[in-house]
Design a protein around this motif. Structure first.
Motif: not given
Length: 315
Positions: A186-188, A236-254
């Protein structure tokens, strides 16, 4: 609504022309000998008569000449690239410098029949633009539409189920790596108000960001620009068009950024959007590490304003 681009300042002579545009009418001067004239002035350049009257005309005409500007004529027009600059010859014979809307650059030609578009800007100014005679473009651009991107009125598409990729499946994760980028987010709008708020919060109130008048006089960019850190945060306000979903984790760390660059400025009032690609995936001691390259662009610009190689750790 805010507007960051220059607007006209009517004079005593030109005021009737600008008042006509606000009334969504094209008004031209005509002398008592029947000659039409533009730009507004005190006498007829053809016969010298000072007996002039303002008359309403249709505004219909044709493209006399044009150019497609791919370098902004002013920094504030960065988000309108390419600019479709034209001279339109009205049916009355006068020539008007303008811009074209509702047409692709490759569709423009000399002799193209056009009609007027009244572009209401926030505040009290209306600009005259033109669009092809058979275009579906509206004849009036409302002020609120001029200050922000058009919003679709179509019903939202049902949410699609994305392909799932297990973070522990290293081959599947590495298959996401690509040289190609995603579609745009999206655009802001990055307004002066938003820049001022960030300056107050961060303490970085350097004049190149917060003083439009001084920036216009002294800045190499000709206008105020957003802080690079602000543009990065706005990801963080831009909705990136994700083409997949990562699964199988307990936590995500930046985990931070491998690379963070600010190649080009974002002038105040411009709109931004972003796209991404998966740059690398590797197995580390704590889990699976993915590097996503996010590029933020001013709308219409090929060169990014922010390049962020964001590192995420799936644990």
């Amino acid at each position: 609504m805010s507007w960051n681009k220059p607007l006209p300042h009517p004079t005593e002579i030109s005021a009737p022309y600008w008042a006509g545009l606000q009334a969504h009418e094209v008004r031209l001067q005509q002398c008592d000998q029947g000659h039409w004239l533009f730009f507004p002035r005190t006498h007829c350049p053809t016969c010298g008569s000072r007996q002039l009257a303002w008359r309403k005309v249709s505004g219909a005409g044709e493209v006399y000449t044009y150019t497609v500007a791919r370098v902004p004529t002013l920094p504030e027009f960065t988000d309108e690239m390419p600019q479709l600059l034209a001279v339109v010859a009205l049916d009355e014979g006068v020539h008007i410098n303008t811009t074209l809307v509702g047409v692709a650059p490759e569709q423009i030609r000399v002799g193209l029949r056009v009609r007027p578009v009244f572009d209401d800007r926030p505040g009290s100014a209306t600009l005259l633009r033109f669009t092809p005679q058979d275009s579906v473009h509206p004849g009036v651009i409302a002020a609120d539409a001029a200050a922000q991107p058009q919003q679709s009125t179509a019903p939202a598409a049902p949410r699609q189920t994305l392909p799932q990729v297990d973070c522990k499946n290293l081959d599947a994760m590495r298959a996401l790596v690509s040289d190609g980028y995603s579609d745009w987010s999206n655009e802001i709008a990055v307004t002066q108000e938003l820049i001022d708020q960030f300056a107050q919060l961060s303490g970085d109130d350097y004049w190149i960001h917060t003083d439009p008048e001084r920036a216009r006089r002294e800045s190499p960019f000709g206008t105020t620009i957003a802080h690079g850190a602000l543009v990065q945060v706005l990801i963080s306000r831009l909705q990136l068009p994700m083409e997949f979903e990562v699964t199988g984790y307990h936590n995500i760390v930046n985990y931070g950024s491998d690379r963070l660059r600010f190649p080009t400025p974002v002038p105040a009032g411009c709109r931004i959007h972003a796209r991404y690609r998966i740059k690398a995936v590797e197995q580390v001691k704590s889990g699976t590490q993915m590097t996503m390259e996010i590029n933020v662009h001013v709308v219409g610009q090929d060169r990014p304003s922010v390049i962020n190689d964001l590192v995420m750790l799936y644990m």
